[in-house]
Design an enzyme around this catalytic site. Structure first.
Site: not given
Ligand code: GLY
Length: 574
Positions: A385, A403, A405, A427, A456-457, A476
């Site tokens: 990302t 991202t 991913n 995800d 997502s993060s 990250g």
């Molecule tokens: N694919 C990483 C996120 O969206 O957190």
């Protein structure tokens, strides 16, 4: 101790049952309302961009020099990253953005990928019922319907000053004229070479001469340049319909995927209300679901708001931050998903009363074993990302995390388009109670469904203080959340942009029950004190590449810094 935890579980149950279930099903619509109370009276008069690649930063500044605003610059930065940093993001992926317009209007733009209509869980299981990690991570079955091109068209149509094609021009020029891939891109291609070799169009693009590119070699991307031209010319339809749409669907289906033309045509950008948390005189504006990041950051800040961290030594301050992280990550896996599909107890998770209850379960100088908190699971964080930050001369602000991913996404390039597809399907909680590539266990809230966004993060954030503004984000995987939190705390401690991005980092995510730390994050005394409190410390590398722009309102001065951990990054003010 135990009765405190039992009390906490009771509190949780009470709050869950009494909270108003939340679902933001706001339809896609152009922005209307402004929030004049959030407008900042002054203007910087100059602009700043920080991104993970100098080509992208320069592209953003170039577009602003030609009359564009921060949102036109964001289009230029994102599309250029799609060419020069494809291992992290691109037009085959998606993004999440928190934006603040100079008139005070603030909104979250959700250009996250979606599951295709014919998503089929059995595709992600082997015959014996075990998870099929290959299909979740590689090739067309791993790819969600891209959101980034629609998001860029949306930004241009609703927030930018320039035609979309003008903001895409730097990326198209770089793709045609060529650039020299940096070491990290070469490493990413080398790391994913075996998967890339499965797809002829991926080999043609990423293994020129049948091997990864070498340092110093000039690399061109004419197919992606053409795809960006069509996007610039026709907007949404230039990617999701017509020539590009047909090529994408044909390539995916020929390689065993299940996309249809309707999946592409029905993709929608969503505007959502950002999460806002007030913390000790600061206002933090951050990402709502389908990101878990903003909820977690808000929960952590609400817990920490009960302490004056500035009066504590490093060990006790770190202890409280870790305990707040532990509790927020415990909640993160169980409740959150796409707000258009699931009801979430956000009123509870974001409540200061809930945070107060959690605070009562934290002992002043002893770690809480995660096993004593109600169950959930944790992560092997990845460093994929990318994030960039922009402030323009008029005070418009964009904080954007993008991202595909995992590194190099699905490794699948759709023939004739130059588009590297994401592997964002991983995800989702594809297999209940089995972790994804980041070790995140999913709940029913994040189960896949046609048209649904995967959790997502990503945590793009903007922090407003009485005399400073900070635009902060990071890549990250699951560590995005804790790195952004630490960036926000560093900003509040008065660090400048360079100090924020350079600060050593640490991470706890409930399970595994350990503190991941960057070498040098703690001095010997602090590390020793934390160990005596019951923490297991584990050094690891790498960490995310943070890109930050700050605005000092007193001096009316912008400051932009790119993470020193990445050699190609650039933060620049002009
Ligand atoms: N694919 C990483 C996120 O969206 O957190």
């Amino acid at each position: 101790m135990k009765h405190l935890l039992n009390w906490r579980v009771t509190l949780l149950a009470l709050l869950v049952s009494s909270s108003v279930a939340y679902a933001d099903s706001r339809p896609s619509a152009p922005p209307a309302a402004t929030s004049p109370t959030h407008a900042i009276a002054q203007r910087p008069g100059h602009a700043g961009v920080a991104s993970a690649n100098f080509h992208a930063t320069e592209a953003g500044l170039e577009v602003m020099a030609k009359g564009g605003n921060a949102f036109d610059a964001a289009i230029a930065v994102a599309s250029t990253l799609s060419i020069v940093e494809p291992e992290s993001s691109g037009i085959g992926g998606g993004f999440m953005a928190v934006i603040h317009r100079a008139d005070g209007h603030e909104v979250f733009i959700d250009a996250r990928e979606t599951a295709p209509a014919s998503v089929n869980l059995s595709d992600y299981l082997n015959k014996d019922g075990t998870p099929n990690r290959d299909n979740a991570l590689n090739g067309p079955l791993s790819a969600g319907i891209p959101g980034e091109p629609a998001g860029l068209a949306w930004l241009a149509a609703h927030y930018g000053k320039l035609p979309l094609k003008d903001s895409l021009a730097p990326a198209i020029r770089i793709a045609r004229d060529g650039f020299k891939p940096d070491g990290r891109l070469i490493n990413a291609i080398t790391e994913r070479e075996n998967e890339i070799r499965r797809w002829p169009a991926s080999v043609a693009k990423y293994l020129p001469g049948d091997k990864p590119p070498v340092a110093g070699e000039v690399w061109r991307d004419p197919d992606q340049a053409h795809t960006l031209e069509l996007l610039g010319e026709h907007g949404f339809d230039g990617f999701y319909r017509g020539e590009t749409g047909k090529k994408l669907v044909d390539a995916v289906r020929a390689a065993g995927g299940n996309w249809t033309a309707k999946d592409l045509e029905s993709y929608q950008v969503k505007e959502r209300t950002p999460i806002t948390v007030d913390y000790r005189g600061y206002r933090v504006v951050t990402a709502p679901p389908a990101s878990s990041g903003g909820v977690a950051v808000a929960e952590i800040l609400n817990i920490l708001a009960g302490y004056d961290l500035t009066r504590l030594d490093d060990a006790h301050r770190t202890h409280l931050v870790i305990e707040a992280m532990r509790r927020a990550f415990r909640d993160h896996n169980d409740y959150l998903g796409d707000p258009d599909f699931v009801k979430m107890p956000l009123d509870m998770l974001l409540s200061p009363y809930y945070a107060a209850g959690l605070r009562m379960t934290i002992l002043p100088d002893k770690a809480t074993p995660s096993s004593m908190l109600p169950a959930s699971i944790g992560v092997d964080p990845g460093m994929h990302t990318t994030h960039f930050s922009v402030i323009d001369k008029d005070g418009n602000i964009a904080s954007i995390t993008l991202t595909v991913n995992y590194t190099m996404g699905s490794t699948f390039v759709a023939a004739g388009t130059g588009v590297l597809l994401n592997d964002e399907m991983d995800d989702f909680a594809l297999v209940p109670n089995k972790p994804n590539v980041y070790g995140l266990l999913g709940s029913a809230a994040n189960a896949p469904a046609p048209g649904k966004r995967m959790l997502s993060s990503m945590t793009p954030s903007i922090v407003f203080g009485a005399d400073r503004v900070g635009v902060i984000g990071s890549p990250g995987g699951s560590t995005i959340i804790t790195q952004v939190l630490e960036g926000i705390l560093a900003f509040m401690d008065g660090k400048d942009a360079a100090g924020i991005v350079a600060q050593k980092r640490f991470h706890h995510q409930y399970m595994p029950d350990r503190v991941d730390m960057e070498p040098g994050a703690f001095d010997a005394g602090t590390a020793d004190a934390l160990t005596r409190m019951g923490y297991t410390l584990k050094e690891r590398n790498p960490w995310g590449y943070m890109n930050v722009v700050t605005w000092d309102l007193k001096a009316n001065k912008l400051d932009a810094a790119s993470d020193p951990r990445r050699e190609s990054g650039l933060g620049k003010v002009q």
